[in-house]
Write a protein that holds these residues in place. Sequence first.
Motif, short mmCIF file in Angstrom:
data_model
loop_
_atom_site.label_atom_id
_atom_site.label_comp_id
_atom_site.label_asym_id
_atom_site.label_seq_id
_atom_site.Cartn_x
_atom_site.Cartn_y
_atom_site.Cartn_z
N ASN A 110 0.82 -1.22 0.00
CA ASN A 110 0.00 0.00 0.00
C ASN A 110 0.85 1.26 0.00
N ASP A 111 1.96 1.26 0.73
CA ASP A 111 2.86 2.42 0.73
C ASP A 111 3.39 2.69 -0.67
N ARG A 112 3.78 1.66 -1.38
CA ARG A 112 4.28 1.84 -2.74
C ARG A 112 3.20 2.35 -3.67
N ARG A 113 2.00 1.87 -3.48
CA ARG A 113 0.89 2.33 -4.32
C ARG A 113 0.55 3.79 -4.05
N GLU A 114 0.63 4.18 -2.79
CA GLU A 114 0.38 5.58 -2.45
C GLU A 114 1.44 6.49 -3.06
N LYS A 115 2.70 6.05 -3.00
CA LYS A 115 3.79 6.83 -3.61
C LYS A 115 3.58 6.94 -5.11
N LYS A 116 3.17 5.87 -5.73
CA LYS A 116 2.93 5.86 -7.18
C LYS A 116 1.80 6.82 -7.53
N ARG A 117 0.75 6.81 -6.73
CA ARG A 117 -0.38 7.68 -6.99
C ARG A 117 0.01 9.15 -6.78
N ALA A 118 0.85 9.41 -5.79
CA ALA A 118 1.26 10.78 -5.47
C ALA A 118 2.23 11.35 -6.49
N THR A 119 3.05 10.50 -7.11
CA THR A 119 4.03 10.97 -8.09
C THR A 119 3.88 10.16 -9.37
N PRO A 120 2.88 10.52 -10.19
CA PRO A 120 2.68 9.75 -11.43
C PRO A 120 3.87 9.91 -12.37
N THR A 121 4.20 8.81 -13.03
CA THR A 121 5.26 8.85 -14.03
C THR A 121 4.68 9.26 -15.36
N ARG A 122 5.52 9.52 -16.33
CA ARG A 122 5.06 9.89 -17.67
C ARG A 122 4.15 8.79 -18.21
N ASP A 123 4.51 7.54 -18.01
CA ASP A 123 3.68 6.43 -18.48
C ASP A 123 2.31 6.44 -17.82
#
Length: 186
Positions: free
Chosen positions: A163-176
Amino acid sequence: MSLYSAGVEYGIHCLIFLVGERGESREASVRELAELQGVPLDYLAKIFTKLAKANLVVATEGVRGGFKLAKPSDEISILDIVNAIDGRKLIFDCREIRGRCALFEGSPPSWALEGSCAVHAEMSVAQDRMEEALAQQTILDLARKLGRKAPANFPVQVDQWINDRREKKRATPTRDDTLSVVDISD
């Protein structure tokens, strides 16, 4: 040299982490599983493609998408996983040398070739026993073995880590991530 590839080990370990506390399926991306297990992402992606083709995992959609088990964890045998990743591998390949004895001078007697090769027969029994043992163990069985030796809060730690990784991903979207979003407001 081992019979099965490292991919089998990677796949089994990662599928163990897709089994939740009560045997239900947990969802995680290949990237999360690769980071969690410390295995190469590109290699693991190929393994999950094979697992999906074998209907052992299914891709989930959305920003938090990933993979989850395609069927109950007690219905996925270790043999299913092995065969999905490496295919069926024989532990022995009989070369039929029983007729090549120098004493036969190029023409083996019928008794030497009669019936099945005793060596091949024993190796076939060993193959059957190995496959039977792998077929009897499920991914749930292995997850429970891990659960018995891990601290009681370990499943919670795994969920929190994902869940922590998913939250980080949601908070900082990549170009993809931003390219995959489609505006349907028109």
